[in-house]
Design a protein around this motif. Structure first.
Motif, PDB file in Angstrom:
ATOM      1  N   LEU A 246       1.036  -1.358   0.190  1.00  0.00           N
ATOM      2  CA  LEU A 246       0.133   0.138   0.030  1.00  0.00           C
ATOM      3  C   LEU A 246       1.231   1.215  -0.478  1.00  0.00           C
ATOM      4  O   LEU A 246       0.642   2.618  -0.856  1.00  0.00           O
ATOM      5  N   ALA A 247       1.826   1.069   0.671  1.00  0.00           N
ATOM      6  CA  ALA A 247       2.836   2.102   0.688  1.00  0.00           C
ATOM      7  C   ALA A 247       3.317   2.800  -0.575  1.00  0.00           C
ATOM      8  O   ALA A 247       3.708   3.805  -1.559  1.00  0.00           O
ATOM      9  N   ALA A 248       4.539   1.669  -1.382  1.00  0.00           N
ATOM     10  CA  ALA A 248       4.340   1.484  -2.734  1.00  0.00           C
ATOM     11  C   ALA A 248       3.223   2.249  -4.049  1.00  0.00           C
ATOM     12  O   ALA A 248       3.158   3.384  -4.460  1.00  0.00           O
ATOM     13  N   GLN A 249       2.557   1.152  -3.399  1.00  0.00           N
ATOM     14  CA  GLN A 249       0.581   2.299  -4.222  1.00  0.00           C
ATOM     15  C   GLN A 249       0.631   3.546  -3.832  1.00  0.00           C
ATOM     16  O   GLN A 249       0.497   3.921  -5.208  1.00  0.00           O
ATOM     17  N   LYS A 250       0.448   4.149  -3.036  1.00  0.00           N
ATOM     18  CA  LYS A 250      -0.068   5.535  -2.847  1.00  0.00           C
ATOM     19  C   LYS A 250       1.187   6.391  -2.597  1.00  0.00           C
ATOM     20  O   LYS A 250       0.795   7.024  -3.640  1.00  0.00           O
ATOM     21  N   ALA A 251       2.755   5.971  -3.478  1.00  0.00           N
ATOM     22  CA  ALA A 251       3.647   7.007  -3.734  1.00  0.00           C
ATOM     23  C   ALA A 251       4.119   6.883  -5.098  1.00  0.00           C
ATOM     24  O   ALA A 251       3.828   8.199  -5.326  1.00  0.00           O
ATOM     25  N   SER A 252       3.150   5.195  -5.649  1.00  0.00           N
ATOM     26  CA  SER A 252       3.384   5.822  -7.090  1.00  0.00           C
ATOM     27  C   SER A 252       2.003   6.688  -7.262  1.00  0.00           C
ATOM     28  O   SER A 252       2.337   7.391  -8.949  1.00  0.00           O
ATOM     29  N   GLU A 253       0.939   6.346  -7.335  1.00  0.00           N
ATOM     30  CA  GLU A 253       0.176   7.649  -7.149  1.00  0.00           C
ATOM     31  C   GLU A 253       0.477   8.906  -7.587  1.00  0.00           C
ATOM     32  O   GLU A 253       0.143   9.852  -8.239  1.00  0.00           O
ATOM     33  N   VAL A 254       0.861   9.535  -6.452  1.00  0.00           N
ATOM     34  CA  VAL A 254       1.294  10.438  -6.337  1.00  0.00           C
ATOM     35  C   VAL A 254       2.812  10.268  -7.199  1.00  0.00           C
ATOM     36  O   VAL A 254       2.610  11.584  -7.884  1.00  0.00           O
ATOM     37  N   ILE A 255       3.645  10.217  -7.328  1.00  0.00           N
ATOM     38  CA  ILE A 255       4.933  10.360  -8.869  1.00  0.00           C
ATOM     39  C   ILE A 255       4.657  10.027  -9.925  1.00  0.00           C
ATOM     40  O   ILE A 255       4.838  11.210 -10.409  1.00  0.00           O
ATOM     41  N   ASN A 256       3.274   9.380 -10.319  1.00  0.00           N
ATOM     42  CA  ASN A 256       2.607   9.608 -11.401  1.00  0.00           C
ATOM     43  C   ASN A 256       2.236  10.665 -11.748  1.00  0.00           C
ATOM     44  O   ASN A 256       1.369  10.442 -13.066  1.00  0.00           O
ATOM     45  N   HIS A 257       1.706  11.767 -11.384  1.00  0.00           N
ATOM     46  CA  HIS A 257       0.354  12.853 -11.089  1.00  0.00           C
ATOM     47  C   HIS A 257       1.637  13.867 -11.708  1.00  0.00           C
ATOM     48  O   HIS A 257       1.778  14.673 -11.023  1.00  0.00           O
ATOM     49  N   LYS A 258       2.567  13.539 -13.042  1.00  0.00           N
ATOM     50  CA  LYS A 258       3.300  14.705 -13.092  1.00  0.00           C
ATOM     51  C   LYS A 258       2.627  16.282 -14.056  1.00  0.00           C
ATOM     52  O   LYS A 258       3.321  16.751 -13.760  1.00  0.00           O
ATOM     53  N   HIS A 368       9.451   9.314  -3.838  1.00  0.00           N
ATOM     54  CA  HIS A 368      10.529   8.142  -4.654  1.00  0.00           C
ATOM     55  C   HIS A 368      11.218   7.118  -3.532  1.00  0.00           C
ATOM     56  O   HIS A 368      11.095   6.111  -3.263  1.00  0.00           O
ATOM     57  N   LEU A 369      11.535   7.684  -2.038  1.00  0.00           N
ATOM     58  CA  LEU A 369      12.585   7.367  -1.087  1.00  0.00           C
ATOM     59  C   LEU A 369      11.582   6.054  -0.268  1.00  0.00           C
ATOM     60  O   LEU A 369      11.672   4.801  -0.317  1.00  0.00           O
ATOM     61  N   ILE A 370       9.921   6.121  -0.650  1.00  0.00           N
ATOM     62  CA  ILE A 370       9.022   5.762   0.076  1.00  0.00           C
ATOM     63  C   ILE A 370       8.824   4.994  -0.681  1.00  0.00           C
ATOM     64  O   ILE A 370       8.833   3.148  -0.735  1.00  0.00           O
ATOM     65  N   ARG A 371       8.710   4.180  -1.604  1.00  0.00           N
ATOM     66  CA  ARG A 371       8.472   3.519  -2.398  1.00  0.00           C
ATOM     67  C   ARG A 371       9.945   3.011  -3.113  1.00  0.00           C
ATOM     68  O   ARG A 371       9.503   1.642  -3.132  1.00  0.00           O
ATOM     69  N   ALA A 372      10.869   3.230  -2.821  1.00  0.00           N
ATOM     70  CA  ALA A 372      11.976   2.265  -2.877  1.00  0.00           C
ATOM     71  C   ALA A 372      12.038   1.091  -1.829  1.00  0.00           C
ATOM     72  O   ALA A 372      11.584   0.320  -1.892  1.00  0.00           O
ATOM     73  N   GLU A 373      11.786   2.303  -0.604  1.00  0.00           N
ATOM     74  CA  GLU A 373      11.862   1.186   0.137  1.00  0.00           C
ATOM     75  C   GLU A 373      10.845   0.262   0.425  1.00  0.00           C
ATOM     76  O   GLU A 373      10.532  -1.402   0.460  1.00  0.00           O
ATOM     77  N   ALA A 374       9.307   0.317   0.442  1.00  0.00           N
ATOM     78  CA  ALA A 374       8.090  -0.344   0.176  1.00  0.00           C
ATOM     79  C   ALA A 374       9.233  -1.941  -0.942  1.00  0.00           C
ATOM     80  O   ALA A 374       8.694  -2.743  -0.356  1.00  0.00           O
ATOM     81  N   ALA A 384      13.339  -0.704  -6.513  1.00  0.00           N
ATOM     82  CA  ALA A 384      13.799   0.259  -6.043  1.00  0.00           C
ATOM     83  C   ALA A 384      15.044   0.479  -5.743  1.00  0.00           C
ATOM     84  O   ALA A 384      14.919   2.204  -5.705  1.00  0.00           O
ATOM     85  N   LEU A 385      15.931   0.798  -6.990  1.00  0.00           N
ATOM     86  CA  LEU A 385      17.122   0.744  -7.210  1.00  0.00           C
ATOM     87  C   LEU A 385      16.922   2.285  -8.570  1.00  0.00           C
ATOM     88  O   LEU A 385      17.718   3.254  -8.539  1.00  0.00           O
ATOM     89  N   ASP A 386      15.238   2.084  -9.100  1.00  0.00           N
ATOM     90  CA  ASP A 386      15.401   2.803 -10.065  1.00  0.00           C
ATOM     91  C   ASP A 386      14.748   4.342  -9.159  1.00  0.00           C
ATOM     92  O   ASP A 386      15.539   5.661  -9.626  1.00  0.00           O
ATOM     93  N   ASP A 387      14.214   4.085  -7.944  1.00  0.00           N
ATOM     94  CA  ASP A 387      14.137   5.484  -7.175  1.00  0.00           C
ATOM     95  C   ASP A 387      15.229   5.836  -6.514  1.00  0.00           C
ATOM     96  O   ASP A 387      15.510   6.897  -6.803  1.00  0.00           O
ATOM     97  N   ILE A 388      16.089   5.076  -6.548  1.00  0.00           N
ATOM     98  CA  ILE A 388      17.001   4.920  -5.139  1.00  0.00           C
ATOM     99  C   ILE A 388      17.924   6.507  -6.587  1.00  0.00           C
ATOM    100  O   ILE A 388      18.603   7.607  -6.103  1.00  0.00           O
ATOM    101  N   ASN A 389      18.587   5.685  -7.529  1.00  0.00           N
ATOM    102  CA  ASN A 389      19.283   6.813  -8.655  1.00  0.00           C
ATOM    103  C   ASN A 389      18.674   8.062  -9.147  1.00  0.00           C
ATOM    104  O   ASN A 389      19.145   8.750  -9.279  1.00  0.00           O
TER     105      ASN A 389
END
Length: 476
Positions: A246-258, A368-374, A384-389
């Motif tokens: 759920l953490a990754a899902q919600k983070a992605s929803e925000v990140i993808n709202h470019k 991005h760091l929340i999604r990476a950790e999740a 996860a490495l994609d977000d870290i980078n």
């Protein structure tokens, strides 16, 4: 009259307030903000005519905006900057800040007294905001003068405010009273609720806020929460409660709202007002820039804090522009002192300068760091490495990290959180606590004063003495 001015200013793109509206709002905020003890507060309906405070869209909106104004300008309690802010106290409790003040050394040495005024300020102010949120929720339920669209937005904002405050209360103090109404007879001896219960209510409030809040910001600035702000805090809460998917899902929803959110490549511009990286900001007091800039930027030998040598040593890559841009050094005859330079303007009450920076509360880099950790927790190392980078590249580190196993990936995420989010709302302190690293990382720095129970702050004596059902945290 200071609060009145800030409230008008923070919403000037929508409303022009009449003297009657201003008087009602001022009365409402003063009655809430001046109470000595939160759980002793009589509900506003016993002291002012609540139907007039919520008489129409303008007055109801004013009540909500007043909370944000207090958060941005209040340096003596739960706020964005100042001696009693979460950023400062958390930074001292962790390994970010070095203290030069007798009043602050108890936090850097983790020898906090139960009668410490700063602890009392954090507790009392957070609960005052919660009380205001509860009053708004109750007021909107019983009045008819507010339009349905405004009522929906304000209800979402009030629930978000309540969730935001409880997130910090339970992380700083552990089990705390859960207050969901303004009935002082019920609340004055409220017992502690478990952190699990607090988190459950926080998630409920944020899910409600996500549904109630508008898709876009209701002004042309990013200072009142929309649904993406609720999603962002919800993503953080899911991470803290180990709901990784759920953490990754919600983070992605925000990140993808470019359309609304993109990382700012120029590190000098991240903390400008309404930057594209900003998810939620607070408007500084009228005519000033941020309290963070005024507190952290050094112009003379520090009397409060500087950045710790331990934080500086964590920047082991000379190409990391975060150290070059977000940290500055003051040299004088007494020594060399490094300070946080995320905010570039040091507020002065003597000089009026253009307001170019707003206090950052939630920003895209954290998502991005929340999604990476999740993702790493779920064993999905490559995403996860994609977000870290992404975060590393923005910092000027062009060589990507590759080939890490899940444990190594998590270690890199923790490092990037430390380097990216320092001096912002206590992230480092809360990270050390939730990952159970505080008891291994901090003892060598704190010395014999460290106890494992120091991961929680004490309940203020004032509250313990007043409420027969409150029990002090262990170790105090």
């Amino acid at each position: 009259m200071k609060i009145i001015y800030k409230v008008r200013r923070s919403s000037q793109t929508i409303f022009v307030y009449s003297p009657i509206i201003i008087m009602l709002l001022f009365t409402f905020l003063i009655l809430l903000g001046s109470c000595k003890k939160f759980l002793d507060i009589n509900p506003p309906k016993d002291r002012i005519d609540r139907s007039k405070v919520f008489e129409n869209d303008e007055t109801a909106t004013s009540a909500v905006i007043g909370v944000y104004s207090q958060m941005a300008g209040n340096t003596l309690g739960f706020a964005s900057g100042g001696n009693s802010s979460v950023s400062v106290l958390g930074g001292l409790s962790a390994d970010e800040l070095k203290s030069y003040s007798d009043a602050l050394k108890f936090f850097s040495e983790n020898q906090i007294q139960t009668n410490d005024s700063k602890i009392n300020n954090v507790w009392r102010t957070a609960y005052n905001y919660i009380y205001t949120a509860n009053a708004i929720i109750e007021g909107l339920a019983v009045v008819n003068g507010v339009s349905e669209s405004t009522k929906k937005q304000l209800l979402g904002e009030a629930k978000f405010i309540r969730a935001f405050c409880y997130f910090y209360l339970t992380n700083l103090f552990g089990d705390v009273p859960l207050i969901l109404n303004t009935n002082y007879k019920v609340n004055e001896n409220a017992p502690k609720s478990s952190s699990a219960t607090i988190y459950s209510q926080t998630i409920t409030d944020l899910l409600d806020a996500e549904t109630l809040l508008s898709d876009s910001y209701v002004t042309n600035e990013r200072v009142r929460p929309n649904k993406w702000v609720a999603k962002s805090l919800l993503s953080r809460v899911y991470l803290y409660t180990e709901k990784w998917d759920l953490a990754a899902q919600k983070a992605s929803e925000v990140i993808n709202h470019k359309v609304l959110y993109t990382l700012v490549n120029d590190l000098d511009k991240v903390f400008l007002k309404n930057s594209t990286e900003a998810i939620w900001q607070l408007v500084p007091p009228a005519g000033q820039n941020t309290t963070e800039g005024g507190f952290f930027i050094l112009t003379a030998t520090p009397t409060s804090v500087s950045l710790s040598p331990d934080l500086l040593a964590a920047f082991d890559n000379s190409l990391d522009n975060r150290k070059n841009v977000w940290i500055k050094e003051l040299n004088n005859t007494t020594g060399r002192y490094s300070y946080s330079y995320k905010y570039k303007i040091r507020t002065s009450s003597l000089v009026t300068v253009p307001v170019t920076e707003y206090s950052m509360v939630i920003r895209l880099a954290e998502l991005h760091l929340i999604r990476a950790e999740a993702k790493a927790r779920l064993g999905q190392v490559e995403p996860a490495l994609d977000d870290i980078n992404i975060i590393r590249r923005r910092a000027g580190i062009v060589t990507p990290v590759t080939g890490l196993n899940p444990l190594q990936c998590l270690m890199e995420i923790r490092k990037q959180r430390r380097l990216e989010l320092f001096t912002e709302w206590g992230h480092r302190w809360l990270d050390l606590k939730r990952t159970v690293e505080a008891n291994t990382i901090l003892p060598p720095l704190k010395g014999s004063s460290w106890q494992n129970t120091d991961v929680l702050y004490p309940i203020p004596d004032e509250e313990i003495n007043r409420n027969i059902n409150l029990i002090q945290n262990l170790g105090y």
